[in-house]
Design a protein around this motif. Structure first.
Motif, mmCIF file in Angstrom:
data_model
loop_
_atom_site.group_PDB
_atom_site.id
_atom_site.type_symbol
_atom_site.label_atom_id
_atom_site.label_comp_id
_atom_site.label_asym_id
_atom_site.label_seq_id
_atom_site.Cartn_x
_atom_site.Cartn_y
_atom_site.Cartn_z
ATOM 1 N N LEU A 1 -30.420 -13.688 -15.339
ATOM 2 C CA LEU A 1 -31.872 -13.790 -15.242
ATOM 3 C C LEU A 1 -32.181 -14.608 -13.991
ATOM 4 N N SER A 2 -32.737 -13.962 -12.982
ATOM 5 C CA SER A 2 -33.161 -14.655 -11.763
ATOM 6 C C SER A 2 -34.629 -15.018 -11.951
ATOM 7 N N CYS A 3 -34.873 -16.269 -12.301
ATOM 8 C CA CYS A 3 -36.230 -16.735 -12.599
ATOM 9 C C CYS A 3 -36.844 -17.267 -11.306
ATOM 10 N N ILE A 4 -37.723 -16.477 -10.719
ATOM 11 C CA ILE A 4 -38.310 -16.800 -9.421
ATOM 12 C C ILE A 4 -39.606 -17.576 -9.670
ATOM 13 N N LEU A 5 -39.572 -18.854 -9.334
ATOM 14 C CA LEU A 5 -40.722 -19.723 -9.580
ATOM 15 C C LEU A 5 -41.763 -19.586 -8.479
ATOM 16 N N ARG A 6 -41.286 -19.376 -7.249
ATOM 17 C CA ARG A 6 -42.191 -19.306 -6.102
ATOM 18 C C ARG A 6 -41.515 -18.534 -4.991
ATOM 19 N N GLY A 7 -42.310 -17.813 -4.215
ATOM 20 C CA GLY A 7 -41.792 -17.176 -3.017
ATOM 21 C C GLY A 7 -41.706 -15.674 -3.122
ATOM 22 N N PRO B 1 -44.442 -15.802 -9.551
ATOM 23 C CA PRO B 1 -43.449 -16.079 -10.595
ATOM 24 C C PRO B 1 -43.045 -14.800 -11.324
ATOM 25 N N SER B 2 -41.739 -14.656 -11.534
ATOM 26 C CA SER B 2 -41.231 -13.455 -12.180
ATOM 27 C C SER B 2 -39.831 -13.729 -12.701
ATOM 28 N N VAL B 3 -39.343 -12.806 -13.519
ATOM 29 C CA VAL B 3 -37.965 -12.859 -14.012
ATOM 30 C C VAL B 3 -37.326 -11.508 -13.717
ATOM 31 N N ALA B 4 -36.228 -11.520 -12.968
ATOM 32 C CA ALA B 4 -35.466 -10.301 -12.691
ATOM 33 C C ALA B 4 -34.203 -10.329 -13.548
ATOM 34 N N VAL B 5 -34.028 -9.315 -14.392
ATOM 35 C CA VAL B 5 -32.899 -9.249 -15.325
ATOM 36 C C VAL B 5 -31.892 -8.249 -14.771
ATOM 37 N N THR B 6 -30.720 -8.743 -14.373
ATOM 38 C CA THR B 6 -29.690 -7.891 -13.781
ATOM 39 C C THR B 6 -28.588 -7.641 -14.800
ATOM 40 N N ARG C 1 -28.984 4.349 -15.885
ATOM 41 C CA ARG C 1 -29.391 4.351 -14.483
ATOM 42 C C ARG C 1 -30.669 3.570 -14.225
ATOM 43 N N LEU C 2 -31.519 3.454 -15.237
ATOM 44 C CA LEU C 2 -32.837 2.856 -15.021
ATOM 45 C C LEU C 2 -32.924 1.382 -15.376
ATOM 46 N N ASN C 3 -31.928 0.818 -16.059
ATOM 47 C CA ASN C 3 -32.074 -0.581 -16.472
ATOM 48 C C ASN C 3 -31.063 -1.507 -15.812
ATOM 49 N N ARG C 4 -30.531 -1.087 -14.671
ATOM 50 C CA ARG C 4 -29.622 -1.978 -13.955
ATOM 51 C C ARG C 4 -30.326 -3.275 -13.590
ATOM 52 N N ILE C 5 -31.626 -3.176 -13.331
ATOM 53 C CA ILE C 5 -32.454 -4.357 -13.128
ATOM 54 C C ILE C 5 -33.809 -4.087 -13.786
ATOM 55 N N VAL C 6 -34.294 -5.066 -14.530
ATOM 56 C CA VAL C 6 -35.603 -4.997 -15.176
ATOM 57 C C VAL C 6 -36.365 -6.240 -14.741
ATOM 58 N N ARG C 7 -37.646 -6.070 -14.404
ATOM 59 C CA ARG C 7 -38.397 -7.210 -13.860
ATOM 60 C C ARG C 7 -39.671 -7.459 -14.656
ATOM 61 N N LEU C 8 -39.882 -8.737 -14.980
ATOM 62 C CA LEU C 8 -41.089 -9.187 -15.669
ATOM 63 C C LEU C 8 -41.910 -10.025 -14.704
ATOM 64 N N GLN C 9 -43.151 -9.656 -14.490
ATOM 65 C CA GLN C 9 -44.040 -10.451 -13.632
ATOM 66 C C GLN C 9 -44.806 -11.440 -14.513
ATOM 67 N N MET C 10 -44.757 -12.709 -14.150
ATOM 68 C CA MET C 10 -45.422 -13.750 -14.930
ATOM 69 C C MET C 10 -46.768 -14.093 -14.299
ATOM 70 N N PRO C 11 -47.830 -14.231 -15.095
ATOM 71 C CA PRO C 11 -49.135 -14.549 -14.512
ATOM 72 C C PRO C 11 -49.250 -15.996 -14.069
ATOM 73 N N ASP C 12 -48.472 -16.887 -14.697
ATOM 74 C CA ASP C 12 -48.590 -18.325 -14.446
ATOM 75 C C ASP C 12 -47.182 -18.912 -14.409
ATOM 76 N N PRO C 13 -46.797 -19.585 -13.317
ATOM 77 C CA PRO C 13 -45.434 -20.113 -13.234
ATOM 78 C C PRO C 13 -45.194 -21.332 -14.108
ATOM 79 N N GLU C 14 -46.247 -22.022 -14.541
ATOM 80 C CA GLU C 14 -46.058 -23.325 -15.182
ATOM 81 C C GLU C 14 -45.264 -23.280 -16.489
ATOM 82 N N PRO C 15 -45.586 -22.384 -17.453
ATOM 83 C CA PRO C 15 -44.811 -22.404 -18.708
ATOM 84 C C PRO C 15 -43.318 -22.154 -18.486
#
Length: 207
Positions: free
Chosen positions: A6-12, A28-33, A86-100
């Motif tokens: 889980l690559s949890c991207i807080l900023r950038g 903010p997002s979470v990329a699941v590899t 083939r489709l779930n090698r990476i799944v990404r969740l976009q977070m509306p708010d980085p704080e939680p």
């Protein structure tokens, strides 16, 4: 990867490279590899704040989630290496708010580093809250799967989503073919091209 990452991207902002495919990442997002993937994250000149969470789910099971979230978890988090297609090698969740997300992950990191009394229980509880946060996000805003190079695949994606939700039911090939509006023969070929798995192999893995 021999684990789920889980690559949890807080900023950038940057680019996530999986094999020969490239995906734009914005925090903010979470990329699941998924297991078995070769990956890199390349940032732009301003950089990214990323916290990596490594999950060895074969040896360390996840905590039990509330009943209403249990069916959501395997839609975005691969619980077994055999679930890969083939489709779930990476799944990404976009977070509306980085704080939680940021608050939970930084707290987990402090607990693991300082190891105060009760740290293991504290980490387990906070990680469970993190999973609940991700499942809620998947329910409310959905998640992003890699796009196939084929065109006109709305019917197959709707069918795959339906199978994800109805995997416990009895299925014949006639039923998904009728739902997709395709002949059984064409469905078999098209679904395998789309996901990398045959229809019933996909269902078996899902079960």
């Amino acid at each position: 990867l021999d684990v789920v990452l889980l690559s949890c991207i807080l900023r950038g902002r940057g680019r996530h490279i999986i094999g020969e495919q490239t995906f734009e990442e914005v925090g903010p997002s979470v990329a699941v590899t998924h297991y078995g993937q070769h990956h890199n994250i390349l940032t732009d000149e301003t950089g990214m704040d990323v916290i990596n969470v490594y999950l060895d789910l074969q040896n360390f099971p996840l905590p039990a989630l509330p009943a209403e979230l249990q069916p959501v978890l395997p839609l975005w988090l691969p619980l077994h290496a055999a679930f890969k297609h083939r489709l779930n090698r990476i799944v990404r969740l976009q977070m509306p708010d980085p704080e939680p997300m940021t608050t939970l992950l930084l707290s987990i990191m402090r607990e693991l580093k300082e190891r105060p009394p009760g740290f293991a229980e504290s980490v387990a509880m906070q990680f469970k809250l993190f999973l609940i946060l991700c499942c809620r996000q998947a329910m409310s805003r959905g998640f992003v799967l890699p796009k196939s190079s084929e065109s006109g695949l709305d019917r197959l994606e709707k069918l795959r989503t339906y199978l994800d939700k109805s995997y416990a039911e009895e299925h014949t090939l006639e039923s998904p073919a009728r739902r997709a509006g395709l002949s059984r023969t064409y469905l078999c070929r098209a679904f395998r091209r789309y996901t990398g798995k045959r229809v019933f192999d996909y269902l078996i893995n899902r079960r």
